[in-house]
Scaffold this active site. Structure first.
Site, PDB file in Angstrom:
ATOM      1  N   GLU A 184       0.829  -1.211   0.000  1.00 24.66           N
ATOM      2  CA  GLU A 184       0.000   0.000   0.000  1.00 24.66           C
ATOM      3  C   GLU A 184       0.859   1.256   0.000  1.00 24.66           C
ATOM      4  O   GLU A 184       1.704   1.432   0.884  1.00 24.66           O
ATOM      5  CB  GLU A 184      -0.898   0.005   1.250  1.00 24.66           C
ATOM      6  CG  GLU A 184      -1.718   1.260   1.402  1.00 24.66           C
ATOM      7  CD  GLU A 184      -2.455   1.335   2.725  1.00 24.66           C
ATOM      8  OE1 GLU A 184      -3.407   2.125   2.824  1.00 24.66           O
ATOM      9  OE2 GLU A 184      -2.086   0.591   3.666  1.00 24.66           O
ATOM     10  N   GLU A 199     -11.990   3.208   5.437  1.00 23.97           N
ATOM     11  CA  GLU A 199     -10.912   3.279   6.420  1.00 23.97           C
ATOM     12  C   GLU A 199     -10.752   4.743   6.833  1.00 23.97           C
ATOM     13  O   GLU A 199      -9.787   5.417   6.486  1.00 23.97           O
ATOM     14  CB  GLU A 199      -9.599   2.725   5.847  1.00 23.97           C
ATOM     15  CG  GLU A 199      -8.587   2.456   6.960  1.00 23.97           C
ATOM     16  CD  GLU A 199      -7.180   2.172   6.442  1.00 23.97           C
ATOM     17  OE1 GLU A 199      -6.501   1.347   7.059  1.00 23.97           O
ATOM     18  OE2 GLU A 199      -6.767   2.803   5.448  1.00 23.97           O
TER      19      GLU A 199
END
Length: 238
Positions: free
Chosen positions: A142, A236
């Site tokens: 990520e 998130e």
């Protein structure tokens, strides 16, 4: 329609770890993801059982989980490149794969560590990717924002790294991080959106819920679907 999930770690930080899956269920979610849910890289079997039980009892699906990232409060973002942390890295991977076997999550976000990507980090990431692939799962790489000297900040960085790690690794496209880092998110979606393994989102500024900032999140999700992305989109946000 792309499926939605919620990250229980950032969404419910004041709720005990073992109560977060049930909290998500009460708020209407059927799927969750979690940062590393244990205080150490090598939790006792009873700790793993308790976490697995909390997800099972809540009746939600765990779709993704982070591997142990070190002392996050102190600024660590992964331990793959630390020569002193090999046992912790291996323990974390083994526990994650065991959770995967018992609960079914197919994706494990693996932070690469602050600083240059040294050969040791690459070797450990490759080991994790190979082990994940053998188990029918993937580690995720990520791009992050807001972390000085983190070596993966753009989608191109993540795709290049995953290209060296093989089929056991995939790119996590967090639209918040990409946008905050100045990435052309529309271009990323148009050219590589269908290649993303997982997607997360929050609004900016502030990393709040969709609609609290200025990012065109609904348009981006529609664009992902238009280019063929059929994976999860996880909220998130704080």
């Amino acid at each position: 329609m792309t499926a939605r999930a919620v990250n229980v770690s950032i969404r419910y930080p004041d709720v005990p770890v073992l109560e977060r899956p049930e909290r998500a269920r009460r708020e209407g979610y059927t799927a969750i993801e979690s940062w590393w849910p244990f205080p150490t890289a090598g939790p006792a079997a009873a700790e793993v059982d308790a976490f697995v039980g909390s997800v099972t009892d809540a009746g939600v699906e765990l779709i993704a989980m982070n591997l142990f990232g070190g002392d996050m409060a102190a600024g660590e973002r992964g331990i793959a490149g630390d020569p002193r942390r090999g046992t912790e890295f291996d323990d974390s991977l083994a526990v994650a794969l065991e959770v995967g076997r018992r609960l079914g999550p197919s994706m494990f976000n693996t932070l690469v560590g602050v600083g240059p990507l040294r050969d040791l980090a690459l070797d450990r990431l490759a080991t994790a990717a190979t082990a994940a692939e053998r188990a029918g799962r993937r580690i995720l790489i990520e791009p992050l924002s807001g972390i000085a000297d983190y070596p993966v900040t753009a989608a191109a960085d993540a795709f290049a790294l995953c290209g060296t790690l093989g089929r056991g690794a995939g790119v996590l496209g967090d639209l918040y991080h990409l946008a905050v880092n100045g990435e052309d998110v529309d271009a990323v979606i148009a050219t590589r959106g269908s290649d993303l393994a997982h997607v997360q989102l929050a609004d900016a500024p502030g990393r709040g819920a969709p609609g609290t900032g200025t990012l065109p999140l609904e348009r981006w999700v529609d664009a992902l679907e238009a280019v063929g992305y059929r994976g999860w989109v996880a909220l998130e946000h704080r």
